[in-house]
Design an enzyme around this catalytic site. Structure first.
Site, PDB file in Angstrom:
ATOM      1  N   THR A  86       0.855  -1.284  -0.165  1.00 29.68           N
ATOM      2  CA  THR A  86      -0.004   0.119   0.043  1.00 29.68           C
ATOM      3  C   THR A  86       0.750   1.288  -0.014  1.00 29.68           C
ATOM      4  O   THR A  86       0.947   2.095   0.932  1.00 29.68           O
ATOM      5  CB  THR A  86      -1.091   0.124   1.226  1.00 29.68           C
ATOM      6  N   GLU A 151      -0.428  -5.628  10.747  1.00 26.22           N
ATOM      7  CA  GLU A 151       0.766  -6.387  11.114  1.00 26.22           C
ATOM      8  C   GLU A 151       1.969  -5.353  11.814  1.00 26.22           C
ATOM      9  O   GLU A 151       2.001  -4.202  11.464  1.00 26.22           O
ATOM     10  CB  GLU A 151       1.432  -6.542   9.945  1.00 26.22           C
ATOM     11  N   LEU A 153       5.397  -6.522  12.732  1.00 32.07           N
ATOM     12  CA  LEU A 153       6.590  -7.027  12.559  1.00 32.07           C
ATOM     13  C   LEU A 153       7.675  -5.841  12.163  1.00 32.07           C
ATOM     14  O   LEU A 153       7.059  -4.967  11.211  1.00 32.07           O
ATOM     15  CB  LEU A 153       6.538  -7.981  11.565  1.00 32.07           C
ATOM     16  N   GLU A 155      11.064  -5.466   9.889  1.00 29.76           N
ATOM     17  CA  GLU A 155      11.984  -5.986   8.824  1.00 29.76           C
ATOM     18  C   GLU A 155      13.193  -6.165   9.916  1.00 29.76           C
ATOM     19  O   GLU A 155      13.837  -5.146  10.508  1.00 29.76           O
ATOM     20  CB  GLU A 155      12.396  -5.339   7.762  1.00 29.76           C
ATOM     21  N   LYS A 207      -3.069   0.808  13.685  1.00 26.30           N
ATOM     22  CA  LYS A 207      -1.627   0.564  13.011  1.00 26.30           C
ATOM     23  C   LYS A 207      -1.231   1.865  12.708  1.00 26.30           C
ATOM     24  O   LYS A 207      -0.083   2.074  12.993  1.00 26.30           O
ATOM     25  CB  LYS A 207      -2.156  -0.457  11.931  1.00 26.30           C
ATOM     26  N   ASN A 211       2.258   3.609  14.406  1.00 25.40           N
ATOM     27  CA  ASN A 211       3.555   3.788  13.451  1.00 25.40           C
ATOM     28  C   ASN A 211       3.756   5.382  13.571  1.00 25.40           C
ATOM     29  O   ASN A 211       4.797   5.629  13.708  1.00 25.40           O
ATOM     30  CB  ASN A 211       3.296   3.605  11.818  1.00 25.40           C
ATOM     31  N   CYS A 263       7.483   1.591   5.789  1.00 22.91           N
ATOM     32  CA  CYS A 263       6.334   1.908   6.612  1.00 22.91           C
ATOM     33  C   CYS A 263       6.108   3.194   7.200  1.00 22.91           C
ATOM     34  O   CYS A 263       5.199   4.011   6.910  1.00 22.91           O
ATOM     35  CB  CYS A 263       6.176   1.036   7.866  1.00 22.91           C
ATOM     36  N   LYS A 266       5.502   6.421   4.682  1.00 27.19           N
ATOM     37  CA  LYS A 266       4.399   6.320   3.804  1.00 27.19           C
ATOM     38  C   LYS A 266       3.055   6.376   5.026  1.00 27.19           C
ATOM     39  O   LYS A 266       2.020   6.958   4.578  1.00 27.19           O
ATOM     40  CB  LYS A 266       4.218   5.031   3.074  1.00 27.19           C
TER      41      LYS A 266
END
Ligand SMILES: NC(=O)c1ccc[n+]([C@@H]2O[C@H](COP(=O)([O-])OP(=O)(O)OC[C@H]3O[C@@H](n4cnc5c(N)ncnc54)[C@H](O)[C@@H]3O)[C@@H](O)[C@H]2O)c1
Length: 432
Positions: A86, A151, A153, A155, A207, A211, A263, A266
């Site tokens: 996305t 989600e 997680l 990286e 979410k 972030n 993430c 954006k």
């Protein structure tokens, strides 16, 4: 359980492999045929520690399958996770939902019996409603339920994050479906993960709000570090002093370059766009975005200062170019701005990154990749420690530099200014 992951990227591949490892049968679907061929040959398209072995083990057991055939995967699954990208769509920063909606349209064709459709992709509030609407054009309401399961997680630590998450958030308006998903996550809940359910829109906002909050923490300490530099204070001490307050907490208070990755940049943009759409001015997050943009320029300008404004023909070596260690992901890494900027000013840029050469730099004149730290540093006038890979944490600078004595710009504060001074290096770090 029988599961289908649509989108075999960082999220779909990791979570799919981990679900398979818990004993589920998992079909990973991707429209990228090359990726699927690679995966079927145990050639893993991304770098994530431990992923290759995990995929291999579960592929051989028959629990993990890779295909481009969505219809087949959907027919053989009860729970379908949407894990497509996305990305940012336009200058205003909204999330591009075309991949998500395309999947919804395809699903509307293939659903044959009751399916739980779970959005794992990060999507703006009310996207679940839109997915439902798309599917309702072709299928009756009693054939599916659309759920949000954001989600979290990271990286580089994705497998550990899947196995030991702080929380599992499910947003659904149907109790039976929540129960079913809770049982899917039961092995993780038994190990201590908190299971939290709310309505679908609530999970979608959780979410983005998470972030944006983490991005705020990073930008906050980065700005405080600018003040520390001017006032002869060590930002590391300030971080500790702030973080010891339990209301604040010590994590995400480490100074560094502008935040990057697939993430935070954006998602901060997308949530402010959503805010505007719903006539809500998310002014705090807007200023975080601005502060982060400024930081990219600020650190690049600082390089000029370190080199006394003489960049032309200087050799600048970057150690690490990814936005964080243990990943090959270059999305929104601050090196993407810094390296072209320095090259434009006439520098010769060498770089070494443990995750290999980057296509983003391959066409840039005077930017060279080395697969060896010693070679990359050989002629350097300035060494930039850009990403904190473990292999950069105990470097033998005397050996790397030889008699030339390059200058060092440590953007991760990996070394002590005092010991670097005693070694005779001109050493610069952040907020100290
Ligand atoms: N990367 C992360 O660390 C992370 C963490 C949490 C959440 N997320 C979110 O998860 C989502 C996925 O992120 P990612 O980093 O895994 O993306 P990615 O770009 O690595 O992977 C997306 C995959 O989806 C595939 N795809 C696109 N359209 C498809 C279709 N119609 N059918 C089948 N496959 C299709 C693409 O080929 C690609 O392989 C995003 O919304 C992201 O914001 C990412």
């Amino acid at each position: 359980m029988k599961i289908c992951m649509i989108g075999a990227g960082y999220v779909g591949l990791v979570t799919g492999s981990c679900f398979a490892d818990l004993g589920n049968t998992v079909w990973c679907v991707d429209k990228d045929e090359k990726k699927i061929v690679k995966l079927n040959n145990n050639d893993i398209p991304i770098y994530e520690p431990g992923l290759k072995d995990l995929i291999n083990k579960n592929f051989l057991s028959g629990r993990l399958k890779f295909t481009t055939n969505l219809s087949l995967a959907v027919k053989n699954s009860d729970i379908i996770f949407i894990c497509v990208g996305t990305p940012t769509s336009n200058k205003k920063g909204s999330a591009n939902l075309q991949y998500v909606f395309k999947v919804a349209t395809e699903l509307s064709r293939y659903i044959n019996k009751f399916k739980i459709i779970v959005t794992k992709s990060t999507v703006p509030v009310s996207t679940g409603d839109k997915i439902e609407k798309i599917i309702l054009k072709k299928k009756r309401k009693n054939l599916f339920e659309v759920v949000s399961n954001p989600e979290f997680l990271r990286e580089g630590e994705a497998i550990r994050d899947f196995r030991f998450p702080d929380r599992i958030v499910i947003g659904a308006n149907n109790k039976k479906v929540i129960k079913k998903l809770k049982s899917l996550y039961d092995p993780l809940i038994k190990k201590g993960a908190v299971f939290f359910s709310t309505n679908r829109r609530g999970a979608e906002i959780i979410k983005y709000a998470s972030n944006a909050f983490l991005a705020t923490k990073i930008s906050y300490i980065n700005e405080i570090s600018n003040l520390c530099e001017k006032t002869d204070v060590n930002v590391e001490d300030v971080s500790i002093g702030i973080g010891l307050d339990k209301r604040i907490g010590s994590r995400f208070l480490r100074v560094g370059p502008a935040y990057g990755g697939s993430c935070f940049p954006k998602d901060t943009k997308a949530i402010t766009f959503t805010g505007d759409l719903f006539k809500t001015d998310l002014s705090i997050i807007k200023s975080v975005i601005k502060s982060n943009e400024k930081r990219k320029i600020l650190l690049a300008e600082r390089v000029k200062k370190i080199l006394s404004n003489k960049i032309k023909n200087k050799v600048i070596t970057f150690l690490g170019v990814t936005f964080k260690p243990n990943t090959d992901d270059m999305r929104e890494s601050s090196s993407l701005l810094m390296i072209p900027y320095l090259k434009k000013k006439g520098a010769i840029v060498n770089y070494f990154d443990p995750s290999g050469e980057k296509k983003q730099f391959s066409k840039l004149k005077n930017v060279f990749y080395y697969d060896d730290i010693i070679k990359a540093c050989k002629k350097a006038d300035l060494l930039i420690l850009h990403t904190e890979w473990d292999e950069f944490k105990a470097l033998d600078f005397k050996k790397l530099s030889g008699k030339r004595k390059f200058k060092i710009y440590d953007m991760r504060n990996l070394y002590s200014p005092l010991s670097m001074k005693s070694l005779g290096f001109s050493y610069h770090s952040l907020g100290r």
